[in-house]
Design an enzyme around this catalytic site. Structure first.
Site, PDB file in Angstrom:
ATOM      1  N   HIS A  59       0.842  -1.270   0.081  1.00 43.60           N
ATOM      2  CA  HIS A  59      -0.025   0.084   0.051  1.00 43.60           C
ATOM      3  C   HIS A  59       0.725   1.282   0.245  1.00 43.60           C
ATOM      4  O   HIS A  59       0.677   2.267  -0.574  1.00 43.60           O
ATOM      5  CB  HIS A  59      -0.714   0.087   1.188  1.00 43.60           C
ATOM      6  CG  HIS A  59      -1.797   1.119   1.482  1.00 43.60           C
ATOM      7  ND1 HIS A  59      -2.874   1.630   1.292  1.00 43.60           N
ATOM      8  CD2 HIS A  59      -1.183   2.645   2.107  1.00 43.60           C
ATOM      9  CE1 HIS A  59      -3.235   2.632   1.475  1.00 43.60           C
ATOM     10  NE2 HIS A  59      -2.118   3.274   2.127  1.00 43.60           N
ATOM     11  N   GLU A  60       1.921   1.452   0.871  1.00 46.43           N
ATOM     12  CA  GLU A  60       2.732   2.459   0.735  1.00 46.43           C
ATOM     13  C   GLU A  60       3.513   2.743  -0.398  1.00 46.43           C
ATOM     14  O   GLU A  60       3.830   3.971  -0.980  1.00 46.43           O
ATOM     15  CB  GLU A  60       3.904   2.146   2.098  1.00 46.43           C
ATOM     16  CG  GLU A  60       2.995   2.499   3.583  1.00 46.43           C
ATOM     17  CD  GLU A  60       1.905   3.424   3.660  1.00 46.43           C
ATOM     18  OE1 GLU A  60       2.281   4.576   3.028  1.00 46.43           O
ATOM     19  OE2 GLU A  60       0.989   3.213   4.451  1.00 46.43           O
ATOM     20  N   GLU A  67      -6.578   7.128  -0.720  1.00 42.94           N
ATOM     21  CA  GLU A  67      -6.340   6.097  -0.081  1.00 42.94           C
ATOM     22  C   GLU A  67      -6.883   4.716  -0.662  1.00 42.94           C
ATOM     23  O   GLU A  67      -6.501   3.538  -0.321  1.00 42.94           O
ATOM     24  CB  GLU A  67      -7.047   6.155   1.441  1.00 42.94           C
ATOM     25  CG  GLU A  67      -6.206   7.070   2.362  1.00 42.94           C
ATOM     26  CD  GLU A  67      -4.793   6.639   2.502  1.00 42.94           C
ATOM     27  OE1 GLU A  67      -4.426   5.441   2.590  1.00 42.94           O
ATOM     28  OE2 GLU A  67      -3.984   7.600   2.631  1.00 42.94           O
ATOM     29  N   HIS A  78       1.622   4.387  -2.791  1.00 45.73           N
ATOM     30  CA  HIS A  78       1.385   5.962  -2.758  1.00 45.73           C
ATOM     31  C   HIS A  78       2.811   6.466  -3.440  1.00 45.73           C
ATOM     32  O   HIS A  78       2.588   7.431  -4.119  1.00 45.73           O
ATOM     33  CB  HIS A  78       1.571   6.475  -1.308  1.00 45.73           C
ATOM     34  CG  HIS A  78       0.413   6.193  -0.517  1.00 45.73           C
ATOM     35  ND1 HIS A  78      -0.870   6.926  -1.157  1.00 45.73           N
ATOM     36  CD2 HIS A  78      -0.154   5.630   0.640  1.00 45.73           C
ATOM     37  CE1 HIS A  78      -1.788   6.834  -0.346  1.00 45.73           C
ATOM     38  NE2 HIS A  78      -1.427   6.191   1.011  1.00 45.73           N
TER      39      HIS A  78
END
Length: 281
Positions: free
Chosen positions: A132-133, A202, A136
């Site tokens: 997930h990071e 998100e 980003h």
């Protein structure tokens, strides 16, 4: 991605204008000129050094394959899957389970995880979080996120400075107009800056992270665990600097009030539902 550059440019231009207006309110034309210079210098500093400032704020320590092979090798494998340069990897000594990414671009990125999240999640779940990071990073969310955090904190300090040292009337009492303006400006600035951080980012990082890891259920399970435990475990640095909350995978703040201005995370159950809808596609 291009939209993030536009929003970042607008944010940085707005900061210079805001500093100029505040300088004019405090010190007239000369104050405005000084504040414009400070605002421009701050933008330069925020672009090049805000990521380092946030990592230092959280006392993050950089690790490598020898000092933390578990986390470092996990991030390296995921970065390769995402076709990203290897980011710097940091660990934060905090009990609350959380993580974030920072940096100005994929070539100068960093990911950080708390000791709490490393203890609480299974390897499969932690892999989903780090993916997930990295999403980003891949989506180039990290520049505007980091700059917003730094600028929001600076505006809060400037507003406090204005309240203490801003205009004085003839009897050497604080100018009530300036004081009221500063009291309004601090939360208003936080609201304006947080408008640059879309809640949909998100969802995008969740989707991207599930694609990078190939395991949407792992990230869904991780989010459920983090949401359940993070509420009861305070993160003191985030409470002191609520402007950084929007960088985390889960909102780390415990209270409402002004801290609500810095809430940019969608409901966890909505995030989980979208991830589980990806399973079997």
């Amino acid at each position: 991605m291009f939209g993030n550059w536009i929003k970042t440019s607008i944010l940085m231009a707005g900061i210079v204008a805001l500093f100029g207006a505040m300088g004019a309110a405090i010190g007239g034309q000369q104050g405005m000129l000084i504040a414009l210079v400070i605002g421009g210098a701050m933008n330069f500093w925020a672009y090049w050094f805000s990521d380092k400032a946030v990592l230092k704020m959280y006392n993050a320590r950089q690790v490598d394959a020898s000092t933390s092979p578990y986390l470092y090798n996990m991030v390296r494998e995921l970065a390769q899957r995402a076709d990203l340069p290897m980011p710097k990897v940091y660990i934060i000594d905090e009990a609350q389970p959380n993580a974030f990414a920072t940096g100005r671009n994929p070539e100068n990125a960093a990911v950080a995880a708390t000791t709490g999240i490393m203890r609480m999640l299974s390897e499969r779940e932690l892999r989903g979080v780090m993916a997930h990071e990295l999403a980003h990073v891949k989506n180039r969310d990290i520049l505007i996120s980091t700059i917003s955090a730094t600028v929001a904190g600076a505006i809060s300090m400037l507003a406090n400075f204005g309240m203490f040292f801003g205009g004085r009337d003839g009897e050497d009492r604080p100018n009530p107009i300036v004081s009221i303006a500063m009291m309004i400006l601090a939360p208003l600035a936080g609201m304006i800056i947080q408008m640059a951080i879309s809640r949909t980012r998100e969802f995008g990082a969740d989707r991207g992270g599930a694609e990078i890891s190939g395991d949407p259920e792992a990230l869904a399970s991780a989010l459920a665990k983090i949401d359940a435990y993070a509420r009861g475990i305070p993160m003191h640095t985030a409470e002191q600097h609520p402007e950084t909350a929007q960088m985390m995978i889960m909102n780390p703040l415990s209270g409402g009030g002004l801290r609500g201005l810095f809430s940019t995370h969608p409901a966890t159950q909505d995030r989980i539902a979208r991830l589980r809808a990806m399973i079997g596609r």
